[in-house]
Design a protein around this motif. Structure first.
Motif, mmCIF file in Angstrom:
data_model
loop_
_atom_site.group_PDB
_atom_site.id
_atom_site.type_symbol
_atom_site.label_atom_id
_atom_site.label_comp_id
_atom_site.label_asym_id
_atom_site.label_seq_id
_atom_site.Cartn_x
_atom_site.Cartn_y
_atom_site.Cartn_z
ATOM 1 N N THR A 283 -58.986 -40.912 -19.289
ATOM 2 C CA THR A 283 -58.089 -41.285 -18.198
ATOM 3 C C THR A 283 -58.306 -40.272 -17.075
ATOM 4 O O THR A 283 -58.933 -39.240 -17.280
ATOM 5 C CB THR A 283 -56.605 -41.301 -18.609
ATOM 6 O OG1 THR A 283 -56.194 -39.969 -18.906
ATOM 7 C CG2 THR A 283 -56.365 -42.190 -19.800
ATOM 8 N N SER A 284 -57.779 -40.591 -15.921
ATOM 9 C CA SER A 284 -58.169 -39.820 -14.749
ATOM 10 C C SER A 284 -57.316 -38.588 -14.524
ATOM 11 O O SER A 284 -56.276 -38.400 -15.143
ATOM 12 C CB SER A 284 -58.144 -40.729 -13.526
ATOM 13 O OG SER A 284 -59.235 -41.607 -13.594
ATOM 14 N N THR A 285 -57.782 -37.801 -13.604
ATOM 15 C CA THR A 285 -57.140 -36.522 -13.298
ATOM 16 C C THR A 285 -56.637 -36.538 -11.859
ATOM 17 O O THR A 285 -56.911 -37.462 -11.112
ATOM 18 C CB THR A 285 -58.181 -35.396 -13.380
ATOM 19 O OG1 THR A 285 -59.199 -35.713 -12.426
ATOM 20 C CG2 THR A 285 -58.774 -35.295 -14.764
ATOM 21 N N ARG A 286 -55.938 -35.479 -11.516
ATOM 22 C CA ARG A 286 -55.678 -35.216 -10.099
ATOM 23 C C ARG A 286 -56.988 -34.728 -9.471
ATOM 24 O O ARG A 286 -57.815 -34.134 -10.172
ATOM 25 C CB ARG A 286 -54.615 -34.110 -9.993
ATOM 26 C CG ARG A 286 -53.998 -33.984 -8.634
ATOM 27 C CD ARG A 286 -53.079 -32.775 -8.498
ATOM 28 N NE ARG A 286 -51.737 -32.916 -9.046
ATOM 29 C CZ ARG A 286 -50.789 -33.733 -8.584
ATOM 30 N NH1 ARG A 286 -51.044 -34.534 -7.586
ATOM 31 N NH2 ARG A 286 -49.602 -33.763 -9.147
ATOM 32 N N GLN A 287 -57.172 -34.954 -8.157
ATOM 33 C CA GLN A 287 -58.405 -34.535 -7.502
ATOM 34 C C GLN A 287 -58.499 -33.027 -7.437
ATOM 35 O O GLN A 287 -57.632 -32.390 -6.856
ATOM 36 C CB GLN A 287 -58.484 -35.002 -6.028
ATOM 37 C CG GLN A 287 -58.458 -36.452 -5.806
ATOM 38 C CD GLN A 287 -57.151 -37.046 -6.243
ATOM 39 O OE1 GLN A 287 -56.109 -36.459 -6.018
ATOM 40 N NE2 GLN A 287 -57.214 -38.173 -6.891
ATOM 41 N N PRO A 288 -59.580 -32.471 -7.962
ATOM 42 C CA PRO A 288 -59.821 -31.059 -7.689
ATOM 43 C C PRO A 288 -60.293 -30.926 -6.241
ATOM 44 O O PRO A 288 -61.001 -31.795 -5.741
ATOM 45 C CB PRO A 288 -60.950 -30.695 -8.651
ATOM 46 C CG PRO A 288 -61.266 -31.920 -9.430
ATOM 47 C CD PRO A 288 -60.618 -33.090 -8.785
ATOM 48 N N THR A 289 -59.879 -29.862 -5.591
ATOM 49 C CA THR A 289 -60.230 -29.719 -4.176
ATOM 50 C C THR A 289 -60.736 -28.318 -3.862
ATOM 51 O O THR A 289 -60.362 -27.346 -4.518
ATOM 52 C CB THR A 289 -58.996 -29.954 -3.268
ATOM 53 O OG1 THR A 289 -57.944 -29.093 -3.718
ATOM 54 C CG2 THR A 289 -58.520 -31.379 -3.309
ATOM 55 N N VAL A 290 -61.558 -28.271 -2.857
ATOM 56 C CA VAL A 290 -61.898 -27.004 -2.218
ATOM 57 C C VAL A 290 -61.343 -27.137 -0.810
ATOM 58 O O VAL A 290 -61.631 -28.107 -0.112
ATOM 59 C CB VAL A 290 -63.424 -26.803 -2.153
ATOM 60 C CG1 VAL A 290 -63.741 -25.444 -1.552
ATOM 61 C CG2 VAL A 290 -64.050 -26.966 -3.525
ATOM 62 N N ILE A 291 -60.491 -26.180 -0.439
ATOM 63 C CA ILE A 291 -59.775 -26.314 0.839
ATOM 64 C C ILE A 291 -60.070 -25.105 1.722
ATOM 65 O O ILE A 291 -59.915 -23.962 1.297
ATOM 66 C CB ILE A 291 -58.249 -26.373 0.601
ATOM 67 C CG1 ILE A 291 -57.902 -27.461 -0.415
ATOM 68 C CG2 ILE A 291 -57.501 -26.593 1.922
ATOM 69 C CD1 ILE A 291 -56.439 -27.457 -0.849
ATOM 70 N N TYR A 292 -60.487 -25.387 2.945
ATOM 71 C CA TYR A 292 -60.642 -24.329 3.949
ATOM 72 C C TYR A 292 -59.550 -24.534 4.977
ATOM 73 O O TYR A 292 -59.423 -25.617 5.548
ATOM 74 C CB TYR A 292 -62.017 -24.408 4.615
ATOM 75 C CG TYR A 292 -63.154 -24.204 3.624
ATOM 76 C CD1 TYR A 292 -63.659 -22.932 3.403
ATOM 77 C CD2 TYR A 292 -63.682 -25.271 2.908
ATOM 78 C CE1 TYR A 292 -64.683 -22.722 2.488
ATOM 79 C CE2 TYR A 292 -64.703 -25.076 1.991
ATOM 80 C CZ TYR A 292 -65.205 -23.802 1.782
ATOM 81 O OH TYR A 292 -66.202 -23.614 0.867
#
Ligand code: FES
Ligand code: FES
Lengths: 164, 764
Positions: free
Chosen positions: B288-297
């Motif tokens: 099942t799916s996850t929350r989106q991993p992010t790289v944030i600037y």
């Protein structure tokens, strides 16, 4: 291999042929159609399958059905009165918001019952400890803990009433 | 809390009351039926075989041994899936893969058999030869020119999505700023961990119409997806009935249709028997799916007085191997980015990038927690740099009722200021400092009046009354444990002068319930609530007209209350409502009372520049926390937590608190303990021992003060509250950790190892 076992389920004496590898959870859900006991992981990690065997809370998914022979088993189906009145623990979970999706609830209620049967004056920390093996994803536990505290008070009031 | 009905000036009878969940007793007795508990006559059991590689070509599949196993009724592989049967809004995901796999989660075969055990055994007999391909797991690397391409039909791993906005003049504003901070943040994979695992049962009738019992938050949109699948299978003009049983948690996980549902349909069609697929826990973690991993600037600036001058953000989202609604989370991230606090100059750019990881989906907050983590963490950094108190900087920049934000959001009611007050009252941020103890604050904005993500944001309701004063209401809205049943029943009961026990709420069956876009975006109380209210108002009008005739009182002087209709001016003129109903029914040209109502909020689709009033109203809140950080072990202990929310009006404080507590603890897991660990695309911790959820032992007493702003468009003034509880949790914690020991953790979750490493680095 099957083995005949006898046990007391929620007050009734029962006989059953069980396969040696069956878990108690399998016996209850798949063979006997008692769906109140839930499976959240099948690995002893979530507590959704909690039932009480000879007064102790156990994970039915880890407990072998053959080991039930000669024991006293309590499941969620046995808690409410024959007139449909909820057990005080069930009623407290309802009233205090201890139930959202409800998937953890039978296990939570059985763990709470095992605790309060044993320790009717259980405090906040005792309760947290007793429920540590029961995962709930919905409530954040706050209202579950409040439910158990309310149940404890309700039960002790009732016991007090009886003793007078 | 004021509990007066502004229409009647009388105290509410059921609105604002702590009424327990309507289905709680059933659940407490173990009688509620989940997908786990449903068994249909002649039902077979389906199981799915997943890929053994993150990226590989399928050279050969041999299913002959599986097929030959006694008890096996069907074995399907990618070649058996019609070409047009594809999932997700990007349509890049067939339910069983053919020729190539792009993640460990890829379905490569499926089996239907008489027992789950035989089905499992059959999977073991399927032989597949793979040829491994180079894989890519880092979204930033996947954007590079020579990165392996995951889907050959696209030229690049970057999805062609329009997530870019630029309002005002960010560069000019930056130059003019007195203080500027800049930081990079990263967030991890977390997953919903619904206690009831995923499952579906599909069956066809003799005319090839489909019924599917499935765990879904979107019965109507799921119906559309399944209709498309049937069409792809050559079954045109068929009916699809979606029935959602009671589900063991949603949290956004069920906002799309998944391979297992489409596979259950394919198998059921192949064997012409009901087929059930039920995930075990490991499968739930892996497939099942996850929350989106992010790289944030992020860069933010303010002037000398602390007023925000600009906000400039860039993100890379790990889409995983396929595209679900998760790839649209940047559209919701835009909300805090443009509209949390007053800031005129905003720029945002997001790229969703294919990798060979698991694919991400919707999860409570829908991108807002990631964005808010970066915004609220840097706001503290900015306050420190500017020498302004951290609570003060939030007050200086807070939103106000009547504001229109740069994105065109029209702020109607806004209790942010009161929420900050409530936090400060419970957890003073300016007290004397104790060693290792720190406080933190963070705010939130979220949609509170629906969100126009789809073409319609509507919900229908059909209401009928019987001869005994009882109501059945068929709502499009979906109860998944959050309590929409109650909200619906309370709204209808209040409007019709009845008690909650008089209202039966029927939901989650597309054969009887009207359309609804789904249980997402914290919209159900507002949208489904307004739909129910609309239907109730129509019936009420008829009731009053009959009452007026029978009691000889003007309709506007009549009151419905506690199962009675009476004249406000002359209470002697009265009659029980059920009697009135019978009189209406059993008279010449008799009439049974029913009504329908479809409510589609007056919110707007965002334009090309993403401007538009996404929601009719917005929910606000502020969280405060006091933590202890152990400098020896790096462990963060939460001591006090306060979550103040502007909810418009609390229709049911008991359930409302439940949403907040549950959201906060989910947010605490996000902040401190939870992470799906993927090693080269493979899930390493697919169990509750290694995926660390909060348990009762870690439970804290959370205070949840409610700010009521009585939104003019909300049903009885209410706004949504399903998601906000988990939105500002992580930054509140990160800010408190910084306050306690002076290290800023920019990578979630804030584990003891990360705190220790940061402390070590700080000490040099
Ligand atoms: S199902 Fe037995 S502990 Fe989870
Ligand atoms: S109520 Fe949903 S898991 Fe506890």
């Amino acid at each position: 291999m099957t083995t005949p076992i006898s046990f007391i389920l929620n007050g009734d004496e029962l006989f059953h042929e069980v396969k040696d590898h069956w878990t108690l959870l399998h016996l209850l859900r798949e063979e006997m159609g008692l769906i109140g006991t839930k499976e959240g992981c099948g690995n002893g990690e979530c507590g959704a399958c909690t039932v009480i065997v000879d007064g102790l809370a156990v994970n039915a998914c880890l407990y072998l059905a053959v080991d039930l022979d000669g024991k006293r088993l309590e499941t969620i189906e046995g808690l409410a009165g024959s007139d449909g009145t909820l057990h005080p623990i069930q009623q407290s979970f309802v009233d205090e918001g201890g139930i959202q999706c409800g998937f953890c609830s039978p296990g939570m209620i059985m763990s709470s019952k095992a605790l309060l049967d044993q320790n009717p004056t259980a405090g906040h920390e005792d309760i947290k400890h007793a429920l540590a093996g029961n995962i709930c994803r919905c409530t954040g536990y706050v209202q579950i803990l409040e439910s158990v505290e309310a149940a404890r008070d309700r039960l002790s009031e009732q016991a007090g009433g009886r003793n007078e | 809390m004021n509990n007066i009905n502004p229409d009647t000036n009388q105290e509410f009878c059921v609105i604002g009351k702590r009424i327990p969940k309507l289905d709680a007793a059933q659940k407490a007795m173990g009688r509620a039926e989940y997908i786990q508990d449903i068994r249909l006559p002649g039902m077979l059991y389906g199981k799915i075989l997943y890929s053994k590689f993150a990226h590989a070509r399928i050279v050969k599949i041999d299913i002959s041994r599986a097929k030959a196993l006694s008890g096996v009724h069907a074995v399907l592989i990618g070649e058996d899936v019609p070409d047009k049967m594809r999932m997700g809004f990007y349509k890049d995901n067939p339910p069983i893969k053919k020729g190539k796999v792009c993640s460990f989660r890829d379905e490569v075969a499926a089996v239907a058999a008489t027992t789950p055990e035989i089905a499992k055994k059959a999977l073991g007999l399927i032989e597949i030869e793979y040829e491994e391909l180079p894989a890519i797991f880092d979204p930033e690397k996947a954007m590079e020119k020579d990165a392996p391409i995951i889907h050959e039909m696209h030229k690049s791993n970057v999805l062609n999505l329009p997530w870019h906005l630029d309002y005002g003049d960010v560069e000019k504003a930056e130059k003019a700023s007195a203080f500027v901070v800049e930081e990079r943040f990263t967030t991890q994979w977390v997953t919903h961990c619904c206690l009831g695992t995923s499952g579906a049962i599909a069956l066809f009738d003799a005319k090839s119409n489909l019924t599917i019992h499935t765990n879904t938050q979107i019965p109507s949109l799921a119906q559309k997806d399944f209709l498309e699948s049937l069409k792809a299978m050559g079954l045109k003009n068929k009916r699809v009935r979606v029935i959602k049983p009671i589900i063991g948690g949603g949290f956004g996980s069920k906002l799309d249709t998944y391979a297992y549902e489409h596979i259950a349909i394919l198998l059921a069609h192949a064997v012409r028997k009901p087929v059930k697929i039920l995930f075990d826990r490991a499968e739930e973690f892996k497939a099942t799916s996850t929350r989106q991993p992010t790289v944030i600037y992020i860069k933010q600036g303010c002037d000398k007085t602390g007023k925000l001058t600009f906000r400039d953000m860039r993100m890379v989202l790990d889409n995983g191997a396929y595209t679900s609604w998760g790839a649209t989370t940047p559209s919701v991230m835009m909300m805090p980015i443009t509209s949390l606090y007053r800031v005129d100059n905003v720029r945002y750019d997001a790229k969703c990038v294919y990798t060979n990881n698991t694919y991400a989906q919707a999860m409570r907050g829908y991108g807002n927690p990631q964005a808010t983590f970066a915004i609220e963490s840097t706001l503290d950094m900015l306050a420190e740099k500017a020498g302004i108190d951290r609570v003060e900087i939030r007050r200086i920049n807070k939103n106000h009722p009547g504001d229109t934000t740069p994105q065109g959001f029209k702020i109607t009611s806004c209790g942010l200021s009161e929420c900050i007050d409530a936090v400060q009252k419970q957890i003073p941020m300016d007290g004397p400092k104790e060693k290792g103890i720190g406080t933190g604050i963070a705010s939130l904005i979220h949609v509170g009046g629906g969100a126009r993500i789809y073409k319609s944001d509507g919900c229908g309701a059909i209401l009928k009354m019987d001869d005994y004063g009882k109501v059945d209401i068929f709502t499009g809205g979906t109860d998944m444990g959050q309590g929409l049943d109650n909200i619906t029943a309370q709204i209808v009961a209040e409007e019709l002068g009845l008690f909650v026990e008089d209202i039966n709420v029927v939901h989650s069956d597309t054969d009887v319930c009207p359309w609804d876009v789904g249980a997402h975006a914290s919209r159900s109380t507002f949208v489904a609530g307004n739909a129910a209210l609309g239907a109730a108002k129509k019936v009420k009008e008829t009731l009053l007209a009959y009452g007026s005739k029978l009691l000889n009182v003007l309709p506007e002087d009549l009151v419905l209350r506690k199962r009675m209709i009476f004249s406000a001016k002359d209470p002697e003129k009265t009659m029980p409502i059920d009697k009135l109903l019978r009189k209406a029914h059993f008279s010449p040209q008799g009439k049974m009372l029913m009504a329908d109502f479809f409510y589609d909020p007056d919110n707007e689709n965002m334009g090309k520049d993403f401007k538009g009033n996404l929601s009719v109203t917005y929910a606000f809140g502020a969280h405060g926390v006091r933590v202890h950080v152990d400098e020896e072990t790096g462990k963060v202990k939460v001591l006090d937590y306060v979550a103040a929310h502007d909810v418009g009006r609390a229709i049911n404080p008991l359930l409302l608190e439940g949403q907040v507590y549950g959201g906060v603890v989910m947010g605490l897991g996000y902040a401190l303990t939870e992470e799906v660990i993927l090693k080269d695309g493979e899930t390493m911790n697919a169990n509750f021992r290694d995926y660390k959820l909060f348990t009762a032992k870690d439970a804290i007493r959370i205070k949840a003060p409610v700010v009521e702003t009585y939104d003019e468009f909300g049903p009885f003034g209410a706004k949504g509250i399903g998601e906000p509880g988990c939105v500002p949790t992580a930054p509140a914690i990160a800010n408190a950790v910084y306050d306690a020991v002076g290290v800023r953790i920019t990578d979630l979750p804030i584990t003891p190892e990360k705190v220790l490493a940061a402390l070590k680095k700080k000490k040099g």
